[in-house]
Design an enzyme around this catalytic site. Structure first.
Site, PDB file in Angstrom:
ATOM      1  N   ASP A 299     -30.465 -52.767 -15.647  1.00 33.29           N
ATOM      2  CA  ASP A 299     -30.854 -53.638 -14.547  1.00 33.29           C
ATOM      3  C   ASP A 299     -30.048 -53.354 -13.286  1.00 33.29           C
ATOM      4  O   ASP A 299     -28.857 -53.029 -13.347  1.00 33.29           O
ATOM      5  CB  ASP A 299     -30.634 -55.098 -14.976  1.00 33.29           C
ATOM      6  N   GLU A 352     -33.523 -49.299 -13.370  1.00 34.37           N
ATOM      7  CA  GLU A 352     -34.204 -50.055 -12.329  1.00 34.37           C
ATOM      8  C   GLU A 352     -33.431 -49.783 -11.041  1.00 34.37           C
ATOM      9  O   GLU A 352     -32.428 -50.439 -10.744  1.00 34.37           O
ATOM     10  CB  GLU A 352     -34.225 -51.556 -12.636  1.00 34.37           C
TER      11      GLU A 352
END
Length: 629
Positions: A299, A352
């Protein structure tokens, strides 16, 4: 211990934490914790009435490792560390390496053994070793367990229950993988797991670590891979967690400007600190090894790479070269990926990363960050912006559709429509679409078919597969009653058929990351908002022609250039009646004419359906130069 302090202990969870073992003929638990700034540490729990005087730990070295063996403690024992700081304050902390935690709002760590679960996924793990993921179909169903389906608000099913419910559903739809929002222990439900306190503890909201292992085991038994969202960029500030663990900044940067993430109210890990590197790298390997996960989606990588991410002027300082890059984080990410692919070679490491940082999915030996996939946030932003336009205006924004092909092969991309795009007032995927009721569903079918035709692997957040009207409600479960309505059920069936087409056609995935896998037929028809292109596989017999119409107009005799001479057949149309379309399909065979058009040697005449995608395949090739229509 030497490797831990050097930042090179890849299995630090086997050293630190609470481990059941036998010492001197006595069974019990050995506790070890890193806290170099502490004056004194004790293990406390129900077993000693939380009295820090009764079980003080021994300091093993000057680098701050403390240890204690307590006999007669067993699995399920609750414990914390009572830490006396250099400032004379006593504080209670959960174990950073705890393998289980109490159910929130309680915060104690729980003794839980490693290696007790009996796995039954040998066949899957062996098959995974021989798979070339880059040249295989990869379609990911992203879900948040607690809001996929729950008993009632904040009361959830067990991981084993979810296995019985989720797996048949995902299998029926045809996805290859599940991606779960973070399951590291976290105190606040509405953080969705992205602000964690227990990095080694699978959240107790849904059961025990072995319950989660069962979930993964059952996914593998049914041919479904499991990816977990993982957050090494920052952690939450809750008092029982990592923040100022021994009274000083330890896991976070001491420099407040580097530590604080004001956008999220969290703290950044100190990526330069060796012990923190051991902690995080071991944590990634822990999830992949101990839970047999098939990959991690990392993330907010951009927040790690840039010192000024989410900050205003004055809230950050340049690096030693005057730039805004966090050089320690860059080196950490490279080191992390090298370690992971050395220890667990056949996994997915997905970044990401929302900027144009180069070579995110390239090996470190070529100057890359070492991930093997990157989320294509540019494609996602452009396409959602485009699809929300009234079709009458789309011709003025045609570049939003075509720009992604300038860089589509610069990384190994996943095309993501994630939870972030259907929450916080952004509307559901269906409700982003313009037009009346019918046009909204037609636009959704169009978008999904174009997504599956575009180079790159696929990811779709839960609820979109049956056209949920409301945006994601993170405290409630999905609107399952919509499946009782024909329009929503038809989208569900549409996704099943789209996945079947996707998996059966190597042209849609075999050369996803190679320029040879894609070529334009006509990217320039801005006036009619029609795109046409070719997807190729390694076999010339698997070639597909894709024609997309982003307006509600129908064209009955549209000329399309094609690369092969012979007979074409429309093998899939998003406008088919059984999907809820208008039925403007091409039921008859389409014969080629030997006359160059749109850069191709041949052309066909076909019907172009409204707000739809047509997939065409040459079903028989002709040696003759010309055929009548």
């Amino acid at each position: 211990m030497y490797l831990f302090h050097q930042g090179n202990l890849r299995y630090s969870y086997q050293l630190l934490g609470a481990h059941l073992m036998t010492v001197g003929g006595k069974q019990g638990v050995r506790f070890m914790v890193w806290a170099p700034n502490a004056e004194k540490i004790s293990v406390v729990g129900m077993f000693n009435e939380w009295d820090g005087r009764r079980h003080p730990m021994e300091k093993l070295n000057d680098n701050g490792l403390w240890c204690l063996f307590i006999p007669e403690l067993t699995k399920g024992t609750l414990y914390k560390y009572e830490i006396l700081t250099a400032h004379g304050h006593l504080q209670l902390k959960a174990d950073p390496y705890a393998f289980a935690s109490e159910l929130r709002p309680r915060t104690a760590s729980v003794v839980h053994p490693l290696g007790a679960y009996h796995w039954n996924d040998e066949q899957w793990m062996k098959r995974r070793e021989g798979m070339n993921v880059y040249e295989s179909p990869l379609s990911i169903y992203e879900l948040h367990l607690g809001s996929w389906k729950n008993i009632e608000t904040e009361i959830y099913y067990n991981y084993r229950d979810y296995a019985e419910m989720v797996i048949p559903y995902v299998k029926e739809l045809g996805y290859t993988h599940i991606e779960l929002l973070p399951l590291t222990e976290h105190p606040f439900d509405r953080s969705w797991g992205y602000q964690a306190t227990g990095y080694y503890a699978v959240t107790s909201r849904y059961g025990t670590p072995d319950d989660f292992r069962y979930f993964v085991d059952q996914c593998h038994a049914h041919g479904i891979g499991v990816i977990l969202d993982w957050v090494p960029g920052h952690f939450c500030k809750d008092q029982h967690g990592l923040r100022r663990f021994d009274g000083e900044a330890l896991y976070e940067y001491a420099d407040v400007k580097k530590a604080e993430k004001p956008q999220w109210g969290t703290l950044t890990f100190d990526f330069a600190r060796n012990e923190v590197q051991s902690f995080l790298i071991s944590n990634a390997i822990y999830w992949l090894k101990e839970f047999h996960l098939d990959g991690l989606r990392v993330d907010a990588v951009a927040s790690m790479l840039y010192l000024d991410f989410g900050k205003e002027d004055g809230e950050w300082e340049v690096n030693e070269y005057g730039g805004r890059e966090n050089l320690e984080a860059v080196e950490f990410l490279k080191k992390m990926n090298e370690a992971i692919f050395d220890e667990v070679p056949h996994v997915l490491m997905m970044a990401e990363e929302s900027t144009s940082w180069p070579l995110v999915s390239a090996p470190t030996y070529t100057g890359g960050l070492g991930f093997n996939y990157k989320w294509n946030m540019g494609w996602m932003n452009d396409m959602l912006q485009y699809m929300q336009l009234d079709p009458i205006h789309r011709k003025h924004h045609h570049h939003l559709m075509t720009f992604s092909l300038y860089y589509a092969f610069s990384e190994n991309f996943v095309l993501p429509i994630s939870h972030d795009e259907v929450v916080h007032g952004k509307k559901s995927l269906l409700n982003k679409m313009p037009g009346d009721y019918w046009q909204k569903f037609a636009n959704l079918r169009l978008f999904l078919a174009y997504m599956y035709a575009h180079p790159g692997k696929k990811l779709l957040f839960m609820g979109s597969e049956f056209a949920q009207f409301d945006e994601w409600k993170d405290m409630d479960d999905l609107d399952w009653e919509l499946l009782d309505y024909e329009s929503h059920k038809s989208i569900f069936n549409y996704m099943k058929q789209l996945h079947q087409l996707y998996q059966e056609m190597p042209a849609l995935w075999e050369l996803d990351h190679e320029q040879e896998g894609f070529s334009w037929i006509d990217p320039h028809n801005t006036e009619q908002s029609i795109l046409s292109f070719v997807r190729n596989s390694r076999s010339p017999n698997d070639q597909l022609v894709v024609v997309c119409n982003f307006t509600p107009e129908v064209y009955h005799d549209y000329k399309v250039g094609v690369p092969e001479n012979g007979t074409y057949k429309e093998i899939f149309s998003s406008d088919a009646i059984h999907f809820g379309g208008s039925g403007q399909t091409n039921g008859l065979k389409l014969e080629t004419t030997k006359q160059s058009w749109q850069g191709q040697d041949y052309h066909i005449h076909m019907r172009i359906p409204p707000l739809a995608v047509s997939f065409l395949k040459c079903i028989s090739k002709s040696k003759e130069d010309t055929h009548a229509r």
